[in-house]
Design an enzyme around this catalytic site. Structure first.
Site: not given
Ligand code: ST9
Length: 619
Positions: A171, A464, A450, A303
């Site tokens: 995470s 959000k 994810e 996601r």
């Molecule tokens: C995994 C693999 O699990 C699974 C594989 C699945 C397969 C995938 C298949 C995909 C297929 C896709 C199909 C598509 C189909 C076609 C469609 C066509 C139309 N939103 O809050 P901060 C960014 S992989 C956007 O300080 P921390 C933002 O740049 C592993 N951006 O966080 C932000 O900067 P700022 C999965 C976001 O405390 C910066 O991050 N692992 C968002 O540093 C820092 O944010 C995970 O998902 C967002 N929601 O870090 C990780 N959030 O604020 C889970 C952050 O300046 N952990 N940013 O904009 C987290 O999400 C944590 O909260 C963290 C925390 C890493 C973000």
């Protein structure tokens, strides 16, 4: 008959009758995909999914991909190869991709509707086919030279992975230790270990393009701690000629383990070792060190995909349970329970089975509407962008809805699959003769990868809602309020509108309570206690689930209203049943599910820090 029971009628109803997608199909950037073409595509993908793609779903679970630790290779089972080939040969995966990389532009709502069918039939096919969607993202982020890679990924059907997670960085992505060392020729050499990498290695495509987060070393101004110090790199399995795509030397990125898992066993979940003993060459994506923001473009797609997968599985689980219940004769009707000579009836006659089936139907169809409604926000973003504009509110609302699709969708789907769909089959549900035990195992991952549900809850509230200054949630609440205040033709849904209004009120009050907790934790204000932020943390998942219920309740009632209007005219017998079911599902949800929000609010109101103050030894 295969395991997968799709619901094309409900998909088309939601897309066309409720969400009015004919208004965007065939127009502007979607000129070449009109309504008729979209219906044709859906019908074809539906057939393909149920027949060819679903065919090996069970076998691929029993004989999953095989890892050879000596060669560090993964061989997928033959069934998987056949199903994958059927999907690739159909060419439908081009739909929704930009022209520039050889795609056929289409609204996101159509793409996600198609995705539901493939994901429900065989998620493995989708998970081994990330190349197309990742290439579209790469094309947006890349330099002109790197855009060649995106084109080659489509042309040569190269797969792709996303590599964030590490053994000690799940995470907390910012704890990642994989390093990137700059080279004199402008490339980078990566070193580290990535974990839980979906489809990290396999023999389904000649090359794999890995998108890897790593921390640059020795370059001034970049590579600091946390997520902001991460950069994004293109790391191919095989190096290649960027003009022709001809493969060159093997790059130093290898699968060094494949996990043994509870579900989606056919999808090889790999440990990847980079740069151990031989160089692992990477190319910085674009010209900026902005890895986390770039990777989040991929994560957002993923996601949405995860939520869609979960919801699609629930829908098939429900339809399998329904089919079983209609045929399974057991016990007498409850009104004649004491009469031992009474005829035995199909279990659909039993109240608790009816309760269960209607709960499954309402959630499966309501959450399908949630996915497709969210996708209409993506349609708006695409339309604006094609016109050189920016639809700020659609972007915000899409962002707001993503954790609901992913977090709420996966939680509700997984719980309902186990507690209701499987349960409908009684002891038989536990057998591998039926698909639901596999659905339960396969769907559990959706609450985990994810970003776990806890992460979705935090993302929902802190990013959000709070960071967004409530703009998207206020807009959405406005839409729901407007609906509550309107009237349907014959007043049949009056009570349900009122229930929705009450539930919205409860959710708004919960939001108010959360803001109260947050403000009382503000270290800059007087008389506050920073530990009150724990009260927020104790309730972020509760809030996500509550607002998810309100949105689903609203969408179901919108569907019911459309069904009501349709029933006022001439309809076929099949449509009569379909529309009647839509109204019943909306009423059920409003009466059975939405009132629970009052209890959730009461629980939230009573939150204190007792559980946080408790010594860990007391657990
Ligand atoms: C995994 C693999 O699990 C699974 C594989 C699945 C397969 C995938 C298949 C995909 C297929 C896709 C199909 C598509 C189909 C076609 C469609 C066509 C139309 N939103 O809050 P901060 C960014 S992989 C956007 O300080 P921390 C933002 O740049 C592993 N951006 O966080 C932000 O900067 P700022 C999965 C976001 O405390 C910066 O991050 N692992 C968002 O540093 C820092 O944010 C995970 O998902 C967002 N929601 O870090 C990780 N959030 O604020 C889970 C952050 O300046 N952990 N940013 O904009 C987290 O999400 C944590 O909260 C963290 C925390 C890493 C973000």
């Amino acid at each position: 008959m295969g395991h997968y029971k799709s619901n094309l009628r409900d998909i088309e109803f939601t897309l066309f009758e409720v969400l009015g997608r004919d208004e965007v199909l065939g127009h502007g950037p979607f000129e070449e995909t009109d309504g008729e073409t979209a219906r044709h595509i859906l019908a074809e993908v539906d057939r393909l999914a149920r027949e060819d793609i679903a065919a090996s779903f069970t076998d691929d679970d029993r004989s999953p991909a095989v890892y050879d630790p000596e060669a560090r290779t993964v061989t997928v089972p033959d069934g998987m190869r056949t199903a994958f080939r059927a999907w690739m040969d159909s060419g439908f995966w081009h739909v929704g991709l930009p022209h520039e990389i050889g795609g056929q532009p289409a609204p996101a709502s159509l793409v996600w509707a198609m995705s539901e069918l493939v994901l429900g039939a065989h998620p493995g096919v989708y998970l081994y086919n990330m190349g197309p969607s990742f290439s579209a993202i790469l094309y947006r982020l890349a330099t002109q030279e790197q855009q060649k890679v995106a084109r080659l990924m489509i042309e040569r059907e190269w797969n792709a992975t996303m590599q964030l997670t590490e053994p000690d960085a799940g995470s907390d992505v910012g704890a990642g230790k994989t390093k990137a060392f700059p080279q004199p020729d402008g490339t980078w050499h990566l070193q580290g270990v990535k974990r839980f990498i979906t489809a990290g290695e396999h023999d389904l495509s000649e090359n794999i393009v890995h998108l890897v987060l790593a921390r640059p070393v020795g370059v001034e101004g970049v590579g600091g701690p946390g997520t902001k110090g991460l950069s994004l790199f293109i790391v191919p399995k095989y190096l290649f000629d960027w003009d022709t795509g001809e493969l060159g030397a093997r790059n130093g990125i290898y699968a060094t383990n494949v996990e043994r898992k509870m579900g989606i066993k056919v999808s090889a979940t790999c440990e990847m070792t980079l740069g151990d003993g031989e160089p692992c060459v990477g190319y910085l994506v674009g010209e900026v060190h902005d890895g986390i923001a770039q990777m989040f473009q991929v994560i957002e797609q993923a996601r949405m995909m995860v939520g869609t997968k979960a919801i699609s599985t629930l829908s098939s689980g429900y339809l399998n349970a329904l089919e079983y219940a209609k045929e399974r004769v057991q016990g007498a009707d409850l009104t004649r329970a004491a009469d031992k000579t009474a005829p035995r009836v199909a279990i659909t006659a039993h109240p608790d089975v009816r309760r269960s089936l209607m709960t499954q139907k309402a959630f499966a169809e309501g959450m399908r509407a949630l996915v497709l409604y969210t996708a209409t926000m993506q349609d708006r973003v695409l339309l604006a962008s094609a016109a050189g504009e920016h639809d700020d509110m659609a972007e915000r609302v899409n962002d707001l809805l993503l954790p609901i699709v992913k977090g709420y969708g996966s939680e509700r789907a997984w719980v309902l699959l186990g507690s209701e769909s499987l349960q409908t089959l009684g002891g038989s549900g536990f057998l591998q003769d039926y698909p639901i035990e596999q659905y339960v195992r396969d769907a559990k991952i959706d609450t985990l990868y994810e970003g776990t549900t806890a992460i979705q809850g935090q993302d929902f509230f802190f990013r959000k809602i709070v960071k967004d200054q409530g703009q998207a949630i206020t807009w959405l609440a406005g839409q729901i309020t407007e609906f509550v205040g309107s009237e349907d033709e014959d007043g049949r849904l009056k009570e349900e509108r009122a229930l929705l209004g009450t539930a919205l009120g409860e959710a708004q009050a919960m939001l108010g309570t959360m803001f109260g907790f947050l403000m009382s934790a503000n270290p800059q204000a007087e008389g506050t206690d920073v530990r009150n932020v724990y009260k927020v943390g104790l309730n972020t998942t509760r809030l996500l689930m509550a607002i998810g219920d309100v949105v689903v309740g609203w969408l179901l009632l919108r569907q019911a209203e459309v069904a009501q209007r349709a029933l006022a005219g001439e309809v076929s017998d099949a449509d009569q049943a379909f529309y009647t079911g839509k109204i019943a599902a909306a009423q059920w949800f409003a009466r059975q599910i939405l009132p629970r929000l009052a209890a959730e609010r009461a629980v939230m109101d009573g939150t204190d820090n007792a559980v946080m103050d408790l010594p860990i030894e007391a657990f």
